[in-house]
Design a protein around this motif. Sequence first.
Motif, short mmCIF file in Angstrom:
data_model
loop_
_atom_site.label_atom_id
_atom_site.label_comp_id
_atom_site.label_asym_id
_atom_site.label_seq_id
_atom_site.Cartn_x
_atom_site.Cartn_y
_atom_site.Cartn_z
N MET A 44 2.74 -0.94 3.46
CA MET A 44 3.31 0.38 3.57
C MET A 44 4.54 0.44 2.68
O MET A 44 5.51 -0.29 2.90
N ASP A 45 4.48 1.27 1.64
CA ASP A 45 5.62 1.47 0.74
C ASP A 45 6.27 2.80 1.07
O ASP A 45 5.58 3.82 1.20
N ILE A 46 7.58 2.80 1.19
CA ILE A 46 8.35 4.02 1.42
C ILE A 46 9.26 4.21 0.21
O ILE A 46 9.93 3.28 -0.23
N ALA A 47 9.24 5.42 -0.34
CA ALA A 47 10.08 5.77 -1.49
C ALA A 47 10.70 7.14 -1.24
O ALA A 47 10.20 7.93 -0.43
N THR A 48 11.79 7.42 -1.93
CA THR A 48 12.39 8.75 -1.83
C THR A 48 11.49 9.74 -2.55
O THR A 48 10.56 9.36 -3.27
N ASP A 49 11.78 11.03 -2.37
CA ASP A 49 10.97 12.04 -3.06
C ASP A 49 11.17 11.99 -4.57
O ASP A 49 10.39 12.56 -5.32
N PHE A 50 12.19 11.26 -5.02
CA PHE A 50 12.40 11.06 -6.46
C PHE A 50 11.73 9.78 -6.96
O PHE A 50 11.84 9.42 -8.13
N GLY A 51 11.06 9.05 -6.06
CA GLY A 51 10.33 7.85 -6.46
C GLY A 51 11.11 6.55 -6.36
O GLY A 51 10.61 5.50 -6.76
N ASN A 52 12.33 6.58 -5.83
CA ASN A 52 13.12 5.36 -5.69
C ASN A 52 12.63 4.57 -4.47
O ASN A 52 12.53 5.11 -3.37
N ALA A 53 12.34 3.29 -4.66
CA ALA A 53 11.82 2.45 -3.58
C ALA A 53 12.85 2.31 -2.47
O ALA A 53 14.03 2.10 -2.72
N VAL A 54 12.40 2.44 -1.23
CA VAL A 54 13.25 2.28 -0.06
C VAL A 54 12.87 1.01 0.69
O VAL A 54 13.73 0.20 1.02
N SER A 55 11.58 0.83 0.96
CA SER A 55 11.13 -0.37 1.68
C SER A 55 9.65 -0.62 1.43
O SER A 55 8.92 0.27 1.00
N SER A 56 9.26 -1.84 1.71
CA SER A 56 7.86 -2.24 1.63
C SER A 56 7.61 -3.18 2.81
O SER A 56 8.35 -4.14 3.00
N THR A 57 6.58 -2.87 3.59
CA THR A 57 6.29 -3.64 4.80
C THR A 57 4.81 -3.95 4.86
O THR A 57 3.99 -3.13 4.47
N PHE A 58 4.48 -5.13 5.36
CA PHE A 58 3.08 -5.50 5.55
C PHE A 58 2.73 -5.33 7.02
O PHE A 58 3.48 -5.74 7.90
N ILE A 59 1.57 -4.73 7.27
CA ILE A 59 1.09 -4.47 8.62
C ILE A 59 -0.22 -5.22 8.80
O ILE A 59 -1.17 -5.02 8.03
N THR A 60 -0.28 -6.09 9.79
CA THR A 60 -1.48 -6.88 10.05
C THR A 60 -2.44 -6.09 10.93
O THR A 60 -2.02 -5.41 11.86
N TYR A 61 -3.71 -6.18 10.61
CA TYR A 61 -4.73 -5.57 11.44
C TYR A 61 -5.85 -6.57 11.65
O TYR A 61 -6.00 -7.53 10.90
#
Length: 145
Positions: free
Chosen positions: A65-82
Amino acid sequence: MINRMQKWIYIIILLTGYSIKSYTQETINLNIPVEQNWMFDNEHPVRFMLELTSAQSAFSDMIRMDIATDFGNAVSSTFITYSFGTDSITPGGGFRSRASVTLTNLTPGFYQACFIAGTDTLKQFFFGYEAEQILSKPDGSNAQY
C-alpha cells in the motif's frame, strides 16, 4: 556433477515459484468498501477494510500500500500480508482474505492510495484527511485588476 544438479534444482524452484506467484497475482481481486465518502478526520480515522478474493486457495503473499500526496510526493509504503486458506470459502465460490489498515500522522490534505500486488495495481483512489483544515498559501502574484 552435484554442483550442476544443485544449480538445475535451484533454477527449477525459482521458475516454479515465479510462475505460481505470477498466476496468483492475476487472480486476486481487491474490494475496499467506501467509508466516510473517502473523507476522514480525528473522529473518523483513516481506516481501510480490505477484502481480497481469489479462485485459488492455500497460498499467502503480501500487497503493498503506497500513500502519496495529491501532488505525488511519497508519504508511506506498507506491506499487508494476506492468506487464502481452505477454510475461507466465499458464498459464490472462491476464497477470501480480510485485513484492516489504519493510517496515522497525516496532515490535513488530499492523498492517493495505491494497492499493488507484484507489478499489478489492484486499486487506486484519492481520499481526504481533515480537508476543512487545509491551509493554502496566499496567491504570490501581484496582479492588479
